[in-house]
Enzyme design. Structure first.
Site, short mmCIF file in Angstrom:
data_model
loop_
_atom_site.label_atom_id
_atom_site.label_comp_id
_atom_site.label_asym_id
_atom_site.label_seq_id
_atom_site.Cartn_x
_atom_site.Cartn_y
_atom_site.Cartn_z
N THR A 121 0.83 -1.20 0.00
CA THR A 121 0.00 0.00 0.00
C THR A 121 0.87 1.25 0.00
OG1 THR A 121 -1.78 -1.13 1.11
CG2 THR A 121 -1.60 1.22 1.55
N ARG B 134 -14.46 -7.30 0.21
CA ARG B 134 -13.64 -6.89 1.37
C ARG B 134 -12.99 -5.51 1.16
NH1 ARG B 134 -8.14 -5.31 2.56
NH2 ARG B 134 -7.73 -5.86 4.72
N GLY C 133 -10.36 -2.78 3.23
CA GLY C 133 -9.43 -2.65 4.37
C GLY C 133 -9.53 -1.29 5.04
N ASP C 134 -8.52 -0.97 5.78
CA ASP C 134 -8.52 0.28 6.56
C ASP C 134 -8.19 1.51 5.71
OD1 ASP C 134 -5.90 -0.91 6.23
OD2 ASP C 134 -5.14 0.72 7.47
N THR D 109 -0.38 1.46 6.99
CA THR D 109 -0.24 0.28 6.14
C THR D 109 -0.08 -0.95 7.02
OG1 THR D 109 1.11 -0.87 4.53
CG2 THR D 109 2.24 0.76 5.88
N GLY D 110 -0.72 -2.04 6.61
CA GLY D 110 -0.62 -3.25 7.41
C GLY D 110 -1.88 -4.06 7.31
N GLY E 185 -5.20 -4.66 7.53
CA GLY E 185 -6.26 -3.66 7.65
C GLY E 185 -7.31 -3.91 8.71
#
Ligand code: ASP
Length: 315
Positions: free
Chosen positions: A182, A210, A212-213, A233-234, A236
């Site tokens: 990301t 889906r 993510g964050d 980033t990671g 989510g």
């Protein structure tokens, strides 16, 4: 004098020097440098934080190495669905898009949502319709294709697992080795305004729509002149559950923590407690910067008007 600064990331995860060829490492460094140069030039010329982070993210989205725009990962159905968000800390205006397809630069669409719609968050087909209406640049499926993301997806598409972004081609390595590609940028401009943005293809083999964050204001992206601008980033899901970006802002606003201290609490304590692997970048309105992660590495870089700058990948 008001200091200005820019921080960018290209994803965090199990990024180890021993897995990286010198050529690939150089290519990542070049990609980060190019993004830094694009954004910093705008700040140096008296431009705004919003314009600077947009310029940085554009170059990262256009770079096939990163999991955003061109080179985004594949969904379970073999498509590329992208998420992005941007927030202006001066006005608390924000724009975000989720699960958009064929939008060349999702950050451009998120900025259109922020500036030219009455909404904050658009998704799927509706977001694509809005892109067409606003004249946002579209690109065919082939534009987003990259062989190595395709191979990553092929290795797990028949399974039920979904995975964070990887660069390894072998299944066993793929599943143990987590990388996130990301991209994000945060900046403080010479007016003392700050802004943050994030763009991603999400997770390989993701399904059921889906998200993510990254495009969720407060989780993966947040900006408020009173406190900080953050891009995460990671993994989510954990960043959503811990409302990670906004939590940094809260720790600064309500507890008086510095940017660095607040980010360390969220990344090393709160996310770790949920097994949430990843990291974040931040700035405050004085131009202070921070880059914090709990994974083995994070593609990252910063530059400021005090003459400091760095590009780094590993811990
Ligand atoms: N946070 C992103 C997501 O969960 C992934 C990443 O940072 O690479 O979609």
């Amino acid at each position: 004098m008001q200091h200005f600064s820019l921080v960018i990331h290209g994803g965090a995860g199990t990024i180890l020097k021993e897995d990286m060829s010198p050529e690939l490492e150089q290519a990542y460094q070049n990609g980060l440098q190019e993004a830094l140069d694009a954004g910093y030039a705008i700040l140096q010329n008296g431009g705004t934080a919003v314009d600077a982070i947009q310029a940085s993210i554009f170059t990262l989205e256009n770079n096939i190495l990163f999991n955003a725009g061109k080179g985004s990962v594949f969904t379970k159905k073999g498509l590329q669905e992208m998420d992005a968000a941007i927030m202006d800390g001066a006005t608390l205006e924000a724009g975000a898009v989720a699960a958009v397809r064929n939008v060349k630069n999702p950050i451009q669409l998120a900025t259109e949502v922020m500036r030219n719609s009455n909404h904050v968050f658009l998704s799927g087909k509706g977001a694509n319709d809005f892109a067409i209406k606003q004249g946002v640049v579209l690109a065919p499926d082939e534009y987003f294709y990259s062989q190595f993301r395709y191979d990553q997806w092929k290795a797990i598409r028949d399974s039920d697992s979904y995975s964070l972004d990887h660069t390894n081609h072998h299944l066993e390595e793929l599943l143990k080795d987590k990388k996130f590609g990301t991209v994000g940028a945060v900046a403080c401009d010479s007016f003392g305004n700050i802004a943050g943005a994030t763009s991603t293809g999400g997770m390989t083999n993701k399904k059921y729509g889906r998200i993510g964050d990254s495009p969720i204001i407060g989780s993966g992206t947040y900006a408020n002149n009173k406190t900080c601008a953050i891009s995460c980033t990671g993994h989510g899901e954990m960043f959503i559950r811990s409302v990670a970006a906004y939590d940094v802002s809260c720790l600064m606003e309500y507890k008086g923590l510095s940017l660095q201290a607040a980010m360390e609490v969220v990344v090393h304590e709160k996310l770790m407690a949920l097994n949430g692997e990843g990291g974040m970048i931040g700035v405050d309105a004085k131009g202070n910067t921070a880059m914090v992660f709990n994974s083995a590495g994070m593609y990252r870089a910063f530059q400021n008007s005090k003459g400091e700058s760095a590009i780094a990948i590993y811990k």
